[in-house]
Design a protein around this motif. Structure first.
Motif, PDB file in Angstrom:
ATOM      1  N   SER A 138      -0.688  20.506 -15.091  1.00  0.00           N
ATOM      2  CA  SER A 138      -1.829  18.942 -15.435  1.00  0.00           C
ATOM      3  C   SER A 138      -3.321  19.625 -15.203  1.00  0.00           C
ATOM      4  O   SER A 138      -4.029  19.437 -15.548  1.00  0.00           O
ATOM      5  CB  SER A 138      -2.250  18.438 -13.676  1.00  0.00           C
ATOM      6  OG  SER A 138      -1.646  18.901 -12.431  1.00  0.00           O
TER       7      SER A 138
ATOM      8  N   GLU B   7       2.185   1.826  -3.373  1.00  0.00           N
ATOM      9  CA  GLU B   7       1.136   2.605  -4.098  1.00  0.00           C
ATOM     10  C   GLU B   7       1.256   4.208  -4.507  1.00  0.00           C
ATOM     11  O   GLU B   7       1.280   5.066  -5.098  1.00  0.00           O
ATOM     12  CB  GLU B   7      -0.246   1.661  -4.184  1.00  0.00           C
ATOM     13  CG  GLU B   7      -0.476  -0.274  -4.586  1.00  0.00           C
ATOM     14  CD  GLU B   7      -1.633  -0.233  -4.234  1.00  0.00           C
ATOM     15  OE1 GLU B   7      -2.173   0.118  -4.387  1.00  0.00           O
ATOM     16  OE2 GLU B   7      -1.936  -1.258  -4.940  1.00  0.00           O
ATOM     17  N   LEU B   8       1.001   4.307  -2.840  1.00  0.00           N
ATOM     18  CA  LEU B   8       1.207   5.416  -2.679  1.00  0.00           C
ATOM     19  C   LEU B   8       1.865   6.586  -2.802  1.00  0.00           C
ATOM     20  O   LEU B   8       1.856   7.224  -3.087  1.00  0.00           O
ATOM     21  CB  LEU B   8       0.339   6.054  -0.655  1.00  0.00           C
ATOM     22  CG  LEU B   8      -0.251   5.404  -0.042  1.00  0.00           C
ATOM     23  CD1 LEU B   8      -0.423   5.650   1.103  1.00  0.00           C
ATOM     24  CD2 LEU B   8      -2.058   6.093  -0.641  1.00  0.00           C
ATOM     25  N   GLN B   9       3.168   6.538  -2.505  1.00  0.00           N
ATOM     26  CA  GLN B   9       4.644   6.548  -3.416  1.00  0.00           C
ATOM     27  C   GLN B   9       4.120   6.941  -4.930  1.00  0.00           C
ATOM     28  O   GLN B   9       5.107   7.685  -5.621  1.00  0.00           O
ATOM     29  CB  GLN B   9       5.573   6.005  -2.882  1.00  0.00           C
ATOM     30  CG  GLN B   9       5.956   5.970  -1.275  1.00  0.00           C
ATOM     31  CD  GLN B   9       7.115   5.015  -1.144  1.00  0.00           C
ATOM     32  OE1 GLN B   9       7.553   4.128  -1.576  1.00  0.00           O
ATOM     33  NE2 GLN B   9       7.395   5.068  -0.241  1.00  0.00           N
ATOM     34  N   GLU B  10       3.653   6.300  -5.118  1.00  0.00           N
ATOM     35  CA  GLU B  10       3.910   5.715  -7.149  1.00  0.00           C
ATOM     36  C   GLU B  10       2.659   7.103  -7.560  1.00  0.00           C
ATOM     37  O   GLU B  10       2.985   8.156  -8.501  1.00  0.00           O
ATOM     38  CB  GLU B  10       3.703   4.804  -7.771  1.00  0.00           C
ATOM     39  CG  GLU B  10       4.391   4.042  -7.613  1.00  0.00           C
ATOM     40  CD  GLU B  10       3.520   2.015  -8.690  1.00  0.00           C
ATOM     41  OE1 GLU B  10       2.900   2.212  -8.763  1.00  0.00           O
ATOM     42  OE2 GLU B  10       4.608   1.665  -8.686  1.00  0.00           O
ATOM     43  N   LEU B  11       1.682   7.306  -6.840  1.00  0.00           N
ATOM     44  CA  LEU B  11       0.347   8.332  -6.688  1.00  0.00           C
ATOM     45  C   LEU B  11       1.478   9.871  -6.933  1.00  0.00           C
ATOM     46  O   LEU B  11       0.833  10.639  -7.487  1.00  0.00           O
ATOM     47  CB  LEU B  11      -0.504   7.830  -5.669  1.00  0.00           C
ATOM     48  CG  LEU B  11      -1.444   6.931  -6.396  1.00  0.00           C
ATOM     49  CD1 LEU B  11      -2.377   6.364  -5.415  1.00  0.00           C
ATOM     50  CD2 LEU B  11      -2.462   6.740  -7.483  1.00  0.00           C
ATOM     51  N   VAL B  12       2.004   9.683  -5.320  1.00  0.00           N
ATOM     52  CA  VAL B  12       2.078  11.049  -4.938  1.00  0.00           C
ATOM     53  C   VAL B  12       3.825  11.226  -6.056  1.00  0.00           C
ATOM     54  O   VAL B  12       3.751  12.545  -7.017  1.00  0.00           O
ATOM     55  CB  VAL B  12       3.252  11.269  -4.087  1.00  0.00           C
ATOM     56  CG1 VAL B  12       3.887  12.489  -3.848  1.00  0.00           C
ATOM     57  CG2 VAL B  12       2.005  10.609  -2.856  1.00  0.00           C
TER      58      VAL B  12
ATOM     59  N   ARG C 272       0.900  -1.008  -0.006  1.00  0.00           N
ATOM     60  CA  ARG C 272       0.543  -0.171   0.301  1.00  0.00           C
ATOM     61  C   ARG C 272       1.001   1.211   0.375  1.00  0.00           C
ATOM     62  O   ARG C 272       0.356   2.122  -0.869  1.00  0.00           O
ATOM     63  CB  ARG C 272      -1.578   0.244   1.085  1.00  0.00           C
ATOM     64  CG  ARG C 272      -2.167   1.663   1.562  1.00  0.00           C
ATOM     65  CD  ARG C 272      -2.370   1.533   0.196  1.00  0.00           C
ATOM     66  NE  ARG C 272      -3.608   2.263   0.606  1.00  0.00           N
ATOM     67  CZ  ARG C 272      -4.418   2.683  -0.722  1.00  0.00           C
ATOM     68  NH1 ARG C 272      -4.689   1.580  -2.689  1.00  0.00           N
ATOM     69  NH2 ARG C 272      -5.574   3.849  -0.874  1.00  0.00           N
TER      70      ARG C 272
ATOM     71  N   ALA D  34       3.201  10.646  -9.462  1.00  0.00           N
ATOM     72  CA  ALA D  34       2.298  10.945 -10.316  1.00  0.00           C
ATOM     73  C   ALA D  34       1.867  12.454 -10.431  1.00  0.00           C
ATOM     74  O   ALA D  34       2.512  13.070 -12.000  1.00  0.00           O
ATOM     75  CB  ALA D  34       1.559   9.831 -10.805  1.00  0.00           C
ATOM     76  N   ARG D  35       1.826  12.540  -9.436  1.00  0.00           N
ATOM     77  CA  ARG D  35       0.648  14.126  -9.018  1.00  0.00           C
ATOM     78  C   ARG D  35       2.016  15.174  -9.109  1.00  0.00           C
ATOM     79  O   ARG D  35       1.128  16.143  -9.741  1.00  0.00           O
ATOM     80  CB  ARG D  35      -0.125  14.279  -7.995  1.00  0.00           C
ATOM     81  CG  ARG D  35      -0.704  15.315  -7.442  1.00  0.00           C
ATOM     82  CD  ARG D  35      -1.105  15.152  -6.290  1.00  0.00           C
ATOM     83  NE  ARG D  35      -0.291  15.479  -4.820  1.00  0.00           N
ATOM     84  CZ  ARG D  35      -0.730  15.160  -3.890  1.00  0.00           C
ATOM     85  NH1 ARG D  35      -1.897  15.059  -3.739  1.00  0.00           N
ATOM     86  NH2 ARG D  35       0.630  15.624  -3.014  1.00  0.00           N
ATOM     87  N   ASN D  36       2.886  14.875  -8.638  1.00  0.00           N
ATOM     88  CA  ASN D  36       3.343  16.088  -8.824  1.00  0.00           C
ATOM     89  C   ASN D  36       4.926  15.747  -9.812  1.00  0.00           C
ATOM     90  O   ASN D  36       5.733  16.599  -9.636  1.00  0.00           O
ATOM     91  CB  ASN D  36       5.173  15.581  -6.762  1.00  0.00           C
ATOM     92  CG  ASN D  36       3.940  15.612  -5.986  1.00  0.00           C
ATOM     93  OD1 ASN D  36       2.794  16.973  -5.646  1.00  0.00           O
ATOM     94  ND2 ASN D  36       4.268  15.216  -4.517  1.00  0.00           N
TER      95      ASN D  36
END
Length: 269
Positions: free
Chosen positions: A38, A23-28, A20, A30-32
């Protein structure tokens, strides 16, 4: 619970937490990655999609309108085709050039039967005794015009090659128009009062009036062979052929009155 089972459950829980977290690291990340553009890019894409949807809807509406208009267009085309056929059937009766009927004043200068207006005052003189005996007939109101009964292609094609020769529909119908002008000129002379006739044509008026009262001519439009002067009908071989064709097709009849050859215009039955 024994030690082995407790250890396995703890390992599973830790592994789930680690997944988990990843996954959160990947989302961060991608967002940043493009933090400034964006949201703007997504808004622009959304606006473009909405514009495309509106255009597609407008195209659908236009296609629907055109589809509904197809039956009306078909009816209009059918009506236009019928009108075209009517005009084509009518065109065979009319020569390509039908000049306007001319009054007597517009005929050849040597055939001018009416006096000029400026000379009419001099005509108010007392009549001679012999002139008083022949009073010119009064012009009838609503006097009919000479018939213009043109021939058709079928009628011309029905003639024998010998009779038709090199005649064309245009030549024959133009000659019919000339004959109507000759007959109209004679009708005006017959109906004209003496004071409106040139003095040297008074005898011709009397002669025409006598011819107009003869059996077979009375009440009909006519002209004399001597009236033939063109522009389309002339006393040449072509003119004689045209007269022969028109006699055969029932457009004219002929008779002799004294030394005159009188040609009578016939009406369509």
């Amino acid at each position: 619970m024994d030690g082995k089972k407790a250890g396995a459950s703890l390992d599973s829980l830790v592994s789930t937490f680690n997944a988990r977290i990843a996954e959160l690291q990947e989302l961060v990340i991608a967002r940043n990655m493009y933090p400034a553009s964006s949201v703007t890019d997504l808004s622009a894409v959304d606006a473009s999609l909405k514009a495309m949807e509106l255009q597609i809807q407008a195209i659908k509406d236009r296609v629907r309108e055109e589809t509904l208009a197809i039956p009306k267009a078909k009816k209009l085309i059918d009506a236009s085709m019928k009108q075209q056929k009517k005009l084509q059937s009518m065109s065979v009766y009319v020569p390509s050039h039908v000049p306007e009927r001319l009054s007597i004043l517009n005929l050849d200068s040597n055939k001018c039967f009416l006096q000029e207006t400026s000379k009419q005052d001099t005509s108010h003189r007392s009549l001679k005794p012999d002139e008083e005996l022949v009073a010119p007939p009064k012009e009838k109101k609503g006097r009919s015009t000479p018939p213009l009964w043109f021939i058709t292609d079928n009628e011309l094609d029905s003639l024998s090659t010998y009779m038709k020769g090199r005649l064309t529909l245009e030549k024959v119908n133009a000659a019919i128009n000339d004959m109507a002008k000759y007959a109209e000129a004679n009708a005006q002379i017959i109906a004209a009062p003496k004071k409106k006739l040139a003095e040297n044509f008074w005898e011709k008026a009397l002669e025409l009036r006598d011819i107009a009262m003869t059996e077979g001519v009375k009440g009909k439009h006519f002209f004399l062979e001597t009236d033939i002067r063109g522009p389309s009908l002339k006393l040449d071989n072509t003119g004689k052929a045209i007269l022969t064709v028109l006699r055969h097709l029932g457009r004219i009849s002929e008779t002799r009155v004294g030394h005159h050859r009188v040609i009578i215009l016939l009406k369509q039955h």
